[in-house]
Design a protein around this motif. Structure first.
Motif, PDB file in Angstrom:
ATOM      1  N   LYS A 476       0.859  -1.185   0.000  1.00 35.45           N
ATOM      2  CA  LYS A 476       0.000   0.000   0.000  1.00 35.45           C
ATOM      3  C   LYS A 476       0.894   1.232   0.000  1.00 35.45           C
ATOM      4  O   LYS A 476       1.774   1.375   0.856  1.00 35.45           O
ATOM      5  CB  LYS A 476      -0.885  -0.008   1.234  1.00 35.45           C
ATOM      6  CG  LYS A 476      -1.830   1.169   1.267  1.00 35.45           C
ATOM      7  CD  LYS A 476      -2.787   1.077   2.410  1.00 35.45           C
ATOM      8  CE  LYS A 476      -3.463   2.413   2.616  1.00 35.45           C
ATOM      9  NZ  LYS A 476      -4.296   2.405   3.793  1.00 35.45           N
ATOM     10  N   LEU A 477       0.683   2.106  -0.982  1.00 30.94           N
ATOM     11  CA  LEU A 477       1.577   3.247  -1.187  1.00 30.94           C
ATOM     12  C   LEU A 477       0.818   4.559  -1.068  1.00 30.94           C
ATOM     13  O   LEU A 477      -0.410   4.582  -1.195  1.00 30.94           O
ATOM     14  CB  LEU A 477       2.181   3.150  -2.592  1.00 30.94           C
ATOM     15  CG  LEU A 477       2.937   1.859  -2.901  1.00 30.94           C
ATOM     16  CD1 LEU A 477       2.979   1.611  -4.400  1.00 30.94           C
ATOM     17  CD2 LEU A 477       4.343   1.940  -2.332  1.00 30.94           C
ATOM     18  N   GLY A 478       1.578   5.642  -0.915  1.00 33.24           N
ATOM     19  CA  GLY A 478       0.981   6.976  -0.846  1.00 33.24           C
ATOM     20  C   GLY A 478       0.963   7.648  -2.211  1.00 33.24           C
ATOM     21  O   GLY A 478       0.943   6.987  -3.243  1.00 33.24           O
ATOM     22  N   ASP A 479       1.031   8.987  -2.202  1.00 35.42           N
ATOM     23  CA  ASP A 479       0.944   9.776  -3.438  1.00 35.42           C
ATOM     24  C   ASP A 479       2.304   9.852  -4.149  1.00 35.42           C
ATOM     25  O   ASP A 479       3.353   9.696  -3.522  1.00 35.42           O
ATOM     26  CB  ASP A 479       0.533  11.223  -3.109  1.00 35.42           C
ATOM     27  CG  ASP A 479      -0.876  11.300  -2.556  1.00 35.42           C
ATOM     28  OD1 ASP A 479      -1.648  10.340  -2.747  1.00 35.42           O
ATOM     29  OD2 ASP A 479      -1.197  12.333  -1.927  1.00 35.42           O
ATOM     30  N   ASN A 480       2.242  10.164  -5.431  1.00 34.42           N
ATOM     31  CA  ASN A 480       3.423  10.514  -6.239  1.00 34.42           C
ATOM     32  C   ASN A 480       4.518   9.451  -6.245  1.00 34.42           C
ATOM     33  O   ASN A 480       5.714   9.777  -6.223  1.00 34.42           O
ATOM     34  CB  ASN A 480       4.033  11.842  -5.754  1.00 34.42           C
ATOM     35  CG  ASN A 480       3.080  12.996  -5.925  1.00 34.42           C
ATOM     36  OD1 ASN A 480       2.350  13.048  -6.928  1.00 34.42           O
ATOM     37  ND2 ASN A 480       3.045  13.909  -4.986  1.00 34.42           N
ATOM     38  N   ILE A 481       4.122   8.181  -6.240  1.00 34.01           N
ATOM     39  CA  ILE A 481       5.133   7.126  -6.329  1.00 34.01           C
ATOM     40  C   ILE A 481       5.753   7.173  -7.728  1.00 34.01           C
ATOM     41  O   ILE A 481       5.046   7.122  -8.735  1.00 34.01           O
ATOM     42  CB  ILE A 481       4.500   5.742  -6.045  1.00 34.01           C
ATOM     43  CG1 ILE A 481       4.108   5.649  -4.574  1.00 34.01           C
ATOM     44  CG2 ILE A 481       5.425   4.594  -6.438  1.00 34.01           C
ATOM     45  CD1 ILE A 481       5.263   5.743  -3.583  1.00 34.01           C
ATOM     46  N   SER A 482       7.083   7.307  -7.780  1.00 39.48           N
ATOM     47  CA  SER A 482       7.741   7.453  -9.077  1.00 39.48           C
ATOM     48  C   SER A 482       8.174   6.089  -9.601  1.00 39.48           C
ATOM     49  O   SER A 482       8.290   5.125  -8.829  1.00 39.48           O
ATOM     50  CB  SER A 482       8.961   8.372  -8.948  1.00 39.48           C
ATOM     51  OG  SER A 482       9.976   7.691  -8.242  1.00 39.48           O
ATOM     52  N   THR A 483       8.458   6.044 -10.890  1.00 38.70           N
ATOM     53  CA  THR A 483       8.943   4.790 -11.468  1.00 38.70           C
ATOM     54  C   THR A 483      10.312   4.430 -10.879  1.00 38.70           C
ATOM     55  O   THR A 483      10.702   3.276 -10.909  1.00 38.70           O
ATOM     56  CB  THR A 483       9.037   4.889 -13.005  1.00 38.70           C
ATOM     57  OG1 THR A 483       9.702   6.091 -13.314  1.00 38.70           O
ATOM     58  CG2 THR A 483       7.670   4.876 -13.646  1.00 38.70           C
ATOM     59  N   ASP A 484      11.018   5.408 -10.335  1.00 35.17           N
ATOM     60  CA  ASP A 484      12.285   5.091  -9.657  1.00 35.17           C
ATOM     61  C   ASP A 484      12.019   4.263  -8.402  1.00 35.17           C
ATOM     62  O   ASP A 484      12.866   3.474  -7.981  1.00 35.17           O
ATOM     63  CB  ASP A 484      13.043   6.367  -9.274  1.00 35.17           C
ATOM     64  CG  ASP A 484      13.847   6.902 -10.451  1.00 35.17           C
ATOM     65  OD1 ASP A 484      14.668   6.150 -10.986  1.00 35.17           O
ATOM     66  OD2 ASP A 484      13.629   8.054 -10.844  1.00 35.17           O
ATOM     67  N   GLU A 485      10.860   4.471  -7.785  1.00 33.33           N
ATOM     68  CA  GLU A 485      10.525   3.668  -6.602  1.00 33.33           C
ATOM     69  C   GLU A 485       9.964   2.298  -7.017  1.00 33.33           C
ATOM     70  O   GLU A 485      10.133   1.315  -6.322  1.00 33.33           O
ATOM     71  CB  GLU A 485       9.526   4.430  -5.727  1.00 33.33           C
ATOM     72  CG  GLU A 485      10.226   5.530  -4.938  1.00 33.33           C
ATOM     73  CD  GLU A 485       9.359   6.751  -4.714  1.00 33.33           C
ATOM     74  OE1 GLU A 485       8.930   7.384  -5.698  1.00 33.33           O
ATOM     75  OE2 GLU A 485       9.098   7.063  -3.542  1.00 33.33           O
ATOM     76  N   ILE A 486       9.315   2.249  -8.178  1.00 34.51           N
ATOM     77  CA  ILE A 486       8.748   0.962  -8.634  1.00 34.51           C
ATOM     78  C   ILE A 486       9.874   0.081  -9.177  1.00 34.51           C
ATOM     79  O   ILE A 486       9.989  -1.083  -8.848  1.00 34.51           O
ATOM     80  CB  ILE A 486       7.672   1.185  -9.720  1.00 34.51           C
ATOM     81  CG1 ILE A 486       6.593   2.144  -9.202  1.00 34.51           C
ATOM     82  CG2 ILE A 486       7.059  -0.147 -10.143  1.00 34.51           C
ATOM     83  CD1 ILE A 486       5.577   2.576 -10.233  1.00 34.51           C
TER      84      ILE A 486
END
Ligand code: MIC
Length: 649
Positions: A476-486
């Protein structure tokens, strides 16, 4: 709509389907295709999987600018593979060391009035010269390269009127940081940003490139500048004056949204860790110690930007505990800097000169030391992107970078200017035009073989979406998850871009090191997993690995409050269902490891109607929907874009 702005003119000239009303799906003819190596290997494998003989785009270029460090055979094998694929499928090939794709494309290929799709989110940089240039996931670029239109939702056009002139010590980077200060990382979603007004006269083509480039950070579909006298001067400099065409808005043309920047009032700005939207005046963070200053990337690639730094640091001795790293943006720029004596000035101050390319911008080396601050003229500072997990990366102009390097701490260049004179830059009449590292495509179909090293694996085939499924929400993630985090970049993971099985082990590594294991467990027990997210999911880079790797690990759906444009399309392209919460408060009601039960999914995709999802762990139900265009429906229901294209080629 008889008076058109530049964006509308560009869209009208390339429209193949749909009408130009904001929100409608439109098809666009694509003239140029740009690929970089970190995303290009998958595109070449997709062309092979679809069975294409030769690409049909007017200009198609494969660049090598990301995976430049060769710590083992893998990146070097990718380069060879790409060269063989360029030969086979009819691309230009820009050899490693020639420069950053966006920079070389502008120098050697860009033409005002043309459209371009690129497998890199910063493809929008070419909007600086009056092109309609958009970033996209690899599969969309594959489609465009083979003559299919590119489909987007007709964006709203935001007209940004520029008046006045930037003060000394303030430059184009501060203008785009001002936009990010006003709109943050999702304020541009669904919009094309068009700059116009008298202030344009004082912005060179390379200044405009800086502003257009980081339109990607606003989440915008793209950025557009007119093609005017400044553009003509630039093309003449590049010995391509004969290709210049004027492209300006009709007198009296309007915009869907109006914005205004008074250039003379812009102050030096800086994006604090760890988001390009976290912008404050430099004066607010003055005195923060820095151990590394890196200059370069597609965000500040102009000759002026490097020259400015060289003039500020020359004859200074930089602090002993500071590293000043210079990443030239193209081979031509190195030659020009040499001619101007700037390389000498940089070297004698103690700067480290690296090869041309993206380098530290994507974590290809230059990771900062732990617990220290790094100041960069780059476009992104998402958490861990530099290669150091707890990094503290600030983004700023070349002026701020250079004066901060001199002092070893963040320094306001305007204050520095009270005691120092501002170096006056003059564009040379001619660039050091250099085409020797560009290999031209053969006009005929080549029967040659693709040269695949042992790390280059075929693209996995995925199954069609099931109508009913039950699976755990493993993250479960918050806002503005970037592709760098994925799916993070960096020197360790980037060499795996052409090996989905291997790279998938790093999925969501920046957020949870156990993700791969949790996903494997969910796949064995339930056949797959769900991820839950907030607003603007999958912002940032265009890397489709942020969809294909989770899909490979069994991701069936994402439920989010909203999505970034390219990230959303990549999910569709790989057959992951991008659900939206009907009531965003339901995000709070799902916990990690809750089991979610879905039924009637295929119909929900077809109709766009909400469906009920049972959270069997909490004995609660919520409503979600899948809002996709007619074409995206077909792609999703047919099991992704590769299957869809195979059927139609
Ligand atoms: C980026 O700035 O994140 C990149 C490197 O240019 C990416 C491409 C990639 O992830 O390969 C992008 O912007 O698309």
């Amino acid at each position: 709509m008889n008076k058109l702005n530049v964006t509308q003119k560009l869209i009208k000239d390339h429209l193949t389907e749909g009408t130009m009303e904001p929100g409608n799906e439109i098809g666009l003819k694509i003239d140029h295709v740009l690929q970089q190596d970190a995303t290009g290997t998958l595109i070449m494998l997709q062309l092979e999987a679809i069975g294409i003989k030769k690409v049909s785009a007017e200009v198609a270029v494969q660049y090598v600018d990301h995976n430049l460090m060769q710590s083992d055979y893998r990146n070097a094998d990718d380069h060879r593979f790409l060269q063989s694929a360029a030969r086979k499928f009819g691309y230009w090939y820009s050899r490693p060391g020639n420069g950053i794709s966006h920079v070389v494309h502008m120098e050697r290929f860009g033409v005002p009035g043309k459209s371009m799709l690129g497998s890199d989110s910063h493809t929008c940089s070419a909007g600086s010269m009056g092109m309609l240039a958009m970033g996209a996931g690899g599969l969309d670029v594959t489609a465009a390269a083979t003559g299919h239109p590119c489909y987007i939702k007709m964006p709203e056009v935001m007209g940004v009127k520029l008046t006045g002139k930037l003060r000394d010590w303030v430059s184009a980077k501060d203008v785009i940081l001002e936009m990010l200060r006003r709109y943050d990382v999702k304020g541009g979603v669904g919009k094309i940003i068009e700059y116009y007004g008298p202030g344009l006269e004082h912005l060179s083509a390379w200044d405009r490139h800086v502003i257009a480039n980081m339109g990607a950070e606003l989440g915008a579909t793209t950025t557009v500048f007119p093609s005017d006298e400044r553009t003509r001067e630039f093309m003449e400099q590049e010995e391509r004056g004969d290709q210049w065409v004027e492209l300006v808005a009709d007198e009296g043309a309007g915009y869907d949204i109006d914005e205004h920047i008074e250039l003379d009032k812009v102050e030096p700005l800086i994006a604090k860790p760890s988001s390009p939207g976290n912008v404050v005046p430099v004066s607010e963070v003055e005195g923060t110690p820095v151990s590394q200053v890196v200059v370069g990337s597609s965000a500040n690639p102009g000759l002026r930007d490097f020259w400015m730094v060289s003039q500020i640091v020359k004859e200074q001795s930089l602090p002993a505990d500071l590293s000043l790293d210079i990443n030239p943006s193209s081979r031509q720029k190195i030659n020009d800097l040499g001619r101007m004596g700037a390389i000498n000035d940089l070297m004698s101050s103690g700067a480290r000169f690296h090869q041309t390319g993206c380098m530290g911008c994507i974590g290809m080396g230059q990771a900062p030391s732990s617990g220290s601050n790094s100041l960069r003229t780059m476009p992104r500072n998402f958490p861990g992107r530099s290669g150091t997990e707890d990094d503290q990366v600030y983004l700023c102009s070349p002026e701020t970078a250079a004066v901060s390097a001199v002092h070893g701490m963040i320094t306001d260049p305007v204050k520095y200017g009270e005691k120092h004179s501002y170096p006056r830059y003059e564009e040379p009449k001619k660039s050091a035009v250099n085409k020797m590292m560009l290999i031209s495509p053969s006009p005929d179909v080549q029967e040659s073989e693709l040269e695949k090293g042992p790390n280059i694996k075929s693209i996995p085939d995925f199954e069609e979406i099931e109508d009913a499924f039950k699976a755990p929400a493993i993250l479960k993630l918050g806002d503005n998850i970037s592709t760098d985090e994925i799916l993070k970049a960096g020197a360790v993971v980037l060499p795996l871009r052409s090996n989905i099985e291997e790279i998938s082990k790093y999925t969501f590594h920046a957020v949870s090191k156990d993700f791969h294991e949790m996903a494997a467990h969910a796949r064995d027990s339930f056949g797959g997993h769900i991820v839950v997210a907030g607003d603007n999911y999958a912002q940032g880079s265009s890397r489709e690995h942020a969809a294909i790797a989770p899909r490979y690990l069994g991701q069936i759906a994402v439920i989010a409050k909203s999505y970034a444009r390219i990230g959303f399309q990549n999910l569709v392209n790989y057959g992951i269902i991008p659900f939206l919460f009907i009531d965003n408060k339901d995000h709070d009601g799902i916990e990690e490891r809750n089991i979610l039960e879905f039924a009637g999914v295929r119909k929900a995709i077809e109709t766009g109607d909400p469906i009920t999802v049972n959270n069997t762990s909490r004995n609660k139900s919520i409503k979600v929907k899948c809002e996709v265009t007619e074409r995206q429906k077909m792609v999703l229901l047919e099991g992704g874009l590769i299957r869809y294209l195979k059927k139609r080629s």
